[in-house]
Design an enzyme around this catalytic site. Sequence first.
Site, PDB file in Angstrom:
ATOM      1  N   GLU A 113       0.822  -1.209   0.000  1.00 45.31           N
ATOM      2  CA  GLU A 113       0.000   0.000   0.000  1.00 45.31           C
ATOM      3  C   GLU A 113       0.852   1.254   0.000  1.00 45.31           C
ATOM      4  O   GLU A 113       0.528   2.260  -0.613  1.00 45.31           O
ATOM      5  CB  GLU A 113      -0.838   0.063   1.281  1.00 45.31           C
ATOM      6  CG  GLU A 113      -1.871  -0.985   1.392  1.00 45.31           C
ATOM      7  CD  GLU A 113      -2.549  -0.904   2.749  1.00 45.31           C
ATOM      8  OE1 GLU A 113      -3.761  -1.092   2.782  1.00 45.31           O
ATOM      9  OE2 GLU A 113      -1.866  -0.654   3.765  1.00 45.31           O
ATOM     10  N   LYS A 154       3.585  -1.234  28.196  1.00 44.55           N
ATOM     11  CA  LYS A 154       3.416  -0.383  29.386  1.00 44.55           C
ATOM     12  C   LYS A 154       4.381  -0.846  30.497  1.00 44.55           C
ATOM     13  O   LYS A 154       4.929  -1.941  30.473  1.00 44.55           O
ATOM     14  CB  LYS A 154       1.965  -0.428  29.915  1.00 44.55           C
ATOM     15  CG  LYS A 154       0.941   0.006  28.891  1.00 44.55           C
ATOM     16  CD  LYS A 154       0.446   1.390  29.108  1.00 44.55           C
ATOM     17  CE  LYS A 154      -0.207   1.876  27.802  1.00 44.55           C
ATOM     18  NZ  LYS A 154      -1.053   3.025  27.949  1.00 44.55           N
TER      19      LYS A 154
END
Lengths: 506, 506
Positions: B288, B402
Amino acid sequence: MQSDRIRFQSYKDKVISAQDAALFFKDKMTIGTSGFTKAGDSKAVLPAFAERAKSETIGITLITGASLGHTTDADLANNNALYKRMPFQVDATLRKKINEGKVLFIDQHLSETAELLENKHLPKIDIAVIEATYIDENGNVIPTTSVGNSATFAHAADKIIIEINTSIPFEFKGIHDIYISKNYPNRDVLNITAADERIGTDYITIDPDKVIGIVFTEIPDSPAQVTAIDPKTAAIANHLLAFFENEIKEGRLTKSLMPLQAGIGKVANAVMSGFAKGNFENLVMYSEVLQDSTFELIDSGKLDFASASSVTVSENCYKHILDNFEKYKDKILLRPQTISNSAEVIRRLGVIAINTAIEFDIYGNVNSTHISGTKMMNGIGGSGDFARNAYLSIFVTQSSSKEYNAISHVLPMVSHVDHTEHDVDILITEQGIADLRGLAPRERAKVIIENCTHPEYKDELSNYFNRACLRGGHTPHILEEAFKLHSRYIETGSMKQNCSVELPLH
Amino acid sequence: MQSDRIRFQSYKDKVISAQDAALFFKDKMTIGTSGFTKAGDSKAVLPAFAERAKSETIGITLITGASLGHTTDADLANNNALYKRMPFQVDATLRKKINEGKVLFIDQHLSETAELLENKHLPKIDIAVIEATYIDENGNVIPTTSVGNSATFAHAADKIIIEINTSIPFEFKGIHDIYISKNYPNRDVLNITAADERIGTDYITIDPDKVIGIVFTEIPDSPAQVTAIDPKTAAIANHLLAFFENEIKEGRLTKSLMPLQAGIGKVANAVMSGFAKGNFENLVMYSEVLQDSTFELIDSGKLDFASASSVTVSENCYKHILDNFEKYKDKILLRPQTISNSAEVIRRLGVIAINTAIEFDIYGNVNSTHISGTKMMNGIGGSGDFARNAYLSIFVTQSSSKEYNAISHVLPMVSHVDHTEHDVDILITEQGIADLRGLAPRERAKVIIENCTHPEYKDELSNYFNRACLRGGHTPHILEEAFKLHSRYIETGSMKQNCSVELPLH
């Protein structure tokens, strides 16, 4: 008789019994057999192998086109003869074994099994078993009532057993269009721009050196069970036909619609039968299976042509087809499932895909395979091949089922996703139709709850949606409650709130 | 200067200001603009419209190729100028508005928007805004750094505004291959059998009667943010490269692999950069977006050709490309996203699709779009177009993220499904690789938990799987616990069990 069916000289001495053929199977082999939606399956060798496995510890990986007929899958499963099974099945006994974890099942898009084999992403086929109407002068096979993956199995297998079915008339020669793409990197265009276009041969090419046995049988296909149209399926069919009529009125479709695909079962059959009554003409099908309704539509003059991978019809319909074969012969075509279910062709033709859901959710995700997210029903079959690339992707189901509407088929969240919100255009239940085109998730939820949900579940779904919206999000959910209806059903036998009050004692 | 850029006589008097062009927009209009992954977007008219909406109550449905650059989406959203937005976005402000339910967003496969428009399943485009390098002698548009849906918008729109970007050099003429399929029922074959094959023109055909204004701008595209490769992305890239090397060793792939597609972002970029080091040659891309890594691979001599719908690169890389344009010009091609993302072409070429997951589950379902099943991140983009039809469908993500690994990206059940278990072949985290080919769900779970899960979550996932198996099922689940980790994160800030004990106070 046999010499009519084997016209290739060097095969004449290859005829063996089904029992002897089954002895070629070794433990842990991968076997590829013909058979697609019960049509054109192995009726001699696989059953003989199942019988052999009664008294022997032996298991195979069995790859088919789609479902097998008769009790073959059940017998194999009962005798522990299946190590792994793909890509589809519909048998109650096998289903039980799969859900017990005793048979490993791979639920595949029907277009993909052959791709995976040719690309070596699956183990090599040791032996292919291919049902044939007859073997021609060059050793090639004329298939029977289905093509399925037979051509790929014959191409990819080390050895081949041909099962000649003498119940199939010679007239079947000519209704098949066999084409196998070249392997990568030499893959070519599938030059089909209309449902009736041919790109291949009317036989399956066989390497004579691979043929280790030819078995004769005269057992016909398992007939399709045709159930009468009930009020719910009639209502679904009527909603869909009204939708098409409106699309014509709005100028998006003409009276010949676009090529139609319909899944198996009573709803699909009811819908297809409904076209006979409506204001449609010059319809064509580009589908997987030709069912009773296909031939009814040809008879009614509404359907010009039907392409698929198999013919799976009732006993009466089959007799009717054979008695009038000349009439149907140039109106049907059976193709390998890589072609009938090809993304390329489905998109190019602009197929309208009509498939059955087990459940769908308020955002338009569809579950076609799993009960309570866990238990396999049949498999995704070709529904994903068609829905993903269709001009219109339509899913139908009843809004509720069981006594006292204990099950809602419209839910906050589906328990297994086979068709994502990105791939679903229209949802229909007997309650009504949800046209999801151009709608964002929050808009979809309102239309689906309003139009498709059973009245007894509307309040709970609205309540869920409204409370989820308070939490925010593009696709508002309350994750800890998303499967509450499923869990309630497992616990109480009903998805309904306070069902213990509503259900009478009995 | 302007006369160089407008070579069509009757357009000479159509030049207007961006502000005047934005006045053509009326409330509730549907506007289609160029722009794909920040490249080739409207830098004058859309921002002028956003400005206008500051002091006026006006909203539009905005359809683009994919994401826009600069602050356009943010400004439109902040000024309440968006009623509906599709098919993709990456803007933090717009994302917030979408998740608040203030902007309706439709998250579409990038290949499908143009189809839906041409088939009238979406509202008609009132005005198209197309970025151009220049307008040729016949009034046709030479696109800029992307093609996206521009050709379809120009074809389907009532009116057209052309935005000429003078920062784009004339040399861009020739790197585009524009082809729009005929509408149904006259759809034709997409005759592309190699990534470098051309089937169209190097300009977008424009009906001069539709052109209501031409606007000049010299603002370049927003540059791509290139982040340094960290240890996790390097580990993911290394697992993938080792996988490819093994596929070559096993004879399933050659050193030139198959045409490559890679999603946007640091992992994809790291993987693509990794090819420069490995034992690969004559690679091609059918993707793409052409990113920095594409041009690095061309420079290293590993990549022969790259086809996509846009060029989205860093500032340095863009300068490098412009300085060496002759070197790259015959090695790249920009196509409409209906072609770059076409199921037909992707399957025919056998593309290897490498995309990033937000999370995946122990059975191989992938979530690419939603945080906690509810909040939209960016959108599915083209990942589904490629994954569904790829030769190999690969998804990558870090196993945890995290502080204190509070989030596991491998879960019992994904909270939103964008890519179903039927469409996923390979999963990779920095922990390792799960090769799901030929595996049934229960087999997949073992491999995914063992190879891909972060060690701190392995026990809980194994425990879930084992207890689920006791309940049975083809895809064993404990529905009431399926989202337990997601819920725990919402409640405690960590998906970990007993996290309150493990997390230090701060």
